[in-house]
Design a protein around this motif. Structure first.
Motif, mmCIF file in Angstrom:
data_model
loop_
_atom_site.group_PDB
_atom_site.id
_atom_site.type_symbol
_atom_site.label_atom_id
_atom_site.label_comp_id
_atom_site.label_asym_id
_atom_site.label_seq_id
_atom_site.Cartn_x
_atom_site.Cartn_y
_atom_site.Cartn_z
ATOM 1 N N PHE A 296 23.063 35.556 107.472
ATOM 2 C CA PHE A 296 24.111 35.880 108.450
ATOM 3 C C PHE A 296 25.469 35.862 107.663
ATOM 4 N N ILE A 297 26.152 36.930 107.479
ATOM 5 C CA ILE A 297 27.208 37.272 106.711
ATOM 6 C C ILE A 297 28.476 37.376 107.696
ATOM 7 N N PHE A 298 29.344 36.536 107.440
ATOM 8 C CA PHE A 298 30.734 36.862 108.239
ATOM 9 C C PHE A 298 31.918 37.143 107.506
ATOM 10 N N ASP A 299 32.615 38.219 107.794
ATOM 11 C CA ASP A 299 33.733 38.716 107.083
ATOM 12 C C ASP A 299 35.065 38.368 108.010
ATOM 13 N N SER A 300 36.226 37.939 107.540
ATOM 14 C CA SER A 300 37.055 37.541 108.163
ATOM 15 C C SER A 300 37.949 38.670 109.040
ATOM 16 N N ASN A 301 37.489 39.761 108.526
ATOM 17 C CA ASN A 301 38.025 40.916 109.330
ATOM 18 C C ASN A 301 37.282 41.144 110.663
ATOM 19 N N GLY A 302 36.122 40.313 110.837
ATOM 20 C CA GLY A 302 35.435 40.322 112.142
ATOM 21 C C GLY A 302 34.184 40.948 112.160
ATOM 22 N N SER A 303 33.834 41.549 110.987
ATOM 23 C CA SER A 303 32.512 42.174 110.966
ATOM 24 C C SER A 303 31.374 41.011 110.537
ATOM 25 N N ARG A 304 30.269 41.391 111.111
ATOM 26 C CA ARG A 304 29.158 40.244 111.035
ATOM 27 C C ARG A 304 27.827 41.342 110.428
ATOM 28 N N ARG A 305 27.343 40.602 109.595
ATOM 29 C CA ARG A 305 25.919 41.389 109.197
ATOM 30 C C ARG A 305 24.752 40.525 108.975
ATOM 31 N N GLU A 306 23.625 40.953 109.313
ATOM 32 C CA GLU A 306 22.481 40.164 109.380
ATOM 33 C C GLU A 306 21.598 40.827 108.302
ATOM 34 N N VAL A 307 21.140 40.209 107.087
ATOM 35 C CA VAL A 307 20.241 40.632 106.125
ATOM 36 C C VAL A 307 18.895 39.977 106.103
ATOM 37 N N GLU A 308 17.798 40.492 106.066
ATOM 38 C CA GLU A 308 16.372 39.821 105.957
ATOM 39 C C GLU A 308 15.413 40.675 105.160
ATOM 40 N N GLY A 309 14.588 39.909 104.637
ATOM 41 C CA GLY A 309 13.562 40.637 103.742
ATOM 42 C C GLY A 309 12.930 39.520 102.958
ATOM 43 N N GLU A 310 11.732 40.300 102.333
ATOM 44 C CA GLU A 310 10.787 39.204 101.532
ATOM 45 C C GLU A 310 11.468 38.673 100.474
ATOM 46 N N GLY A 311 11.037 37.394 99.971
ATOM 47 C CA GLY A 311 11.504 36.735 98.959
ATOM 48 C C GLY A 311 13.123 36.714 98.689
ATOM 49 N N VAL A 312 13.230 36.395 97.295
ATOM 50 C CA VAL A 312 14.806 36.770 96.944
ATOM 51 C C VAL A 312 14.767 37.066 95.411
#
Length: 128
Positions: A53-69
């Protein structure tokens, strides 16, 4: 460094601003982060999936998911650690990330979630 322990799995995070890959004039800020996963249990585990869960102080939010790292699903034996480095870009000079790893424990064929503690992504000049 930020650290958390979930079900005997210790997650530690260190972040580094990547000035050479950033372009503030175009609102592009690049950060690297190093994650260390330490298996404090008596069981072998395998990291199967990640969710960010990625939050940017300009108000945008992203969710990234997937296998492994970083393209791997590492197996971590009792007492061992696994570290990797990855990156995240933001469109502002401050943000946060948090998430979880889905782990597999072969001893009882179970899956469980391990928290990735929230950590800050801050351009160093903002700390003055």
């Amino acid at each position: 460094m930020v650290t958390a322990i979930t079900e005997g799995i210790k997650i530690s995070v260190v972040t580094i601003y990547q000035e050479e890959y950033s372009n503030p004039d175009k609102e592009h800020y690049m950060f690297a982060y190093q994650i260390t996963i330490e298996n404090l249990t008596d069981y072998t585990i395998q990291l199967m999936r990640r969710q960010w869960f990625i939050f940017d102080s300009n108000g945008s939010r992203r969710e990234v998911e997937g296998e492994g790292v970083v393209g791997l699903q590492p197996v971590i034996n009792p007492g061992d650690t696994y570290s990797y480095v990855s990156g995240c870009n933001l469109s502002s000079d401050i943000g946060t990330m948090s998430g979880n790893y889905q782990m597999y424990r072969s001893a009882d064929e179970s899956s469980f979630l391990v928290d990735i503690p929230e950590f800050e992504l801050i351009v160093p000049y903002r700390l003055n």
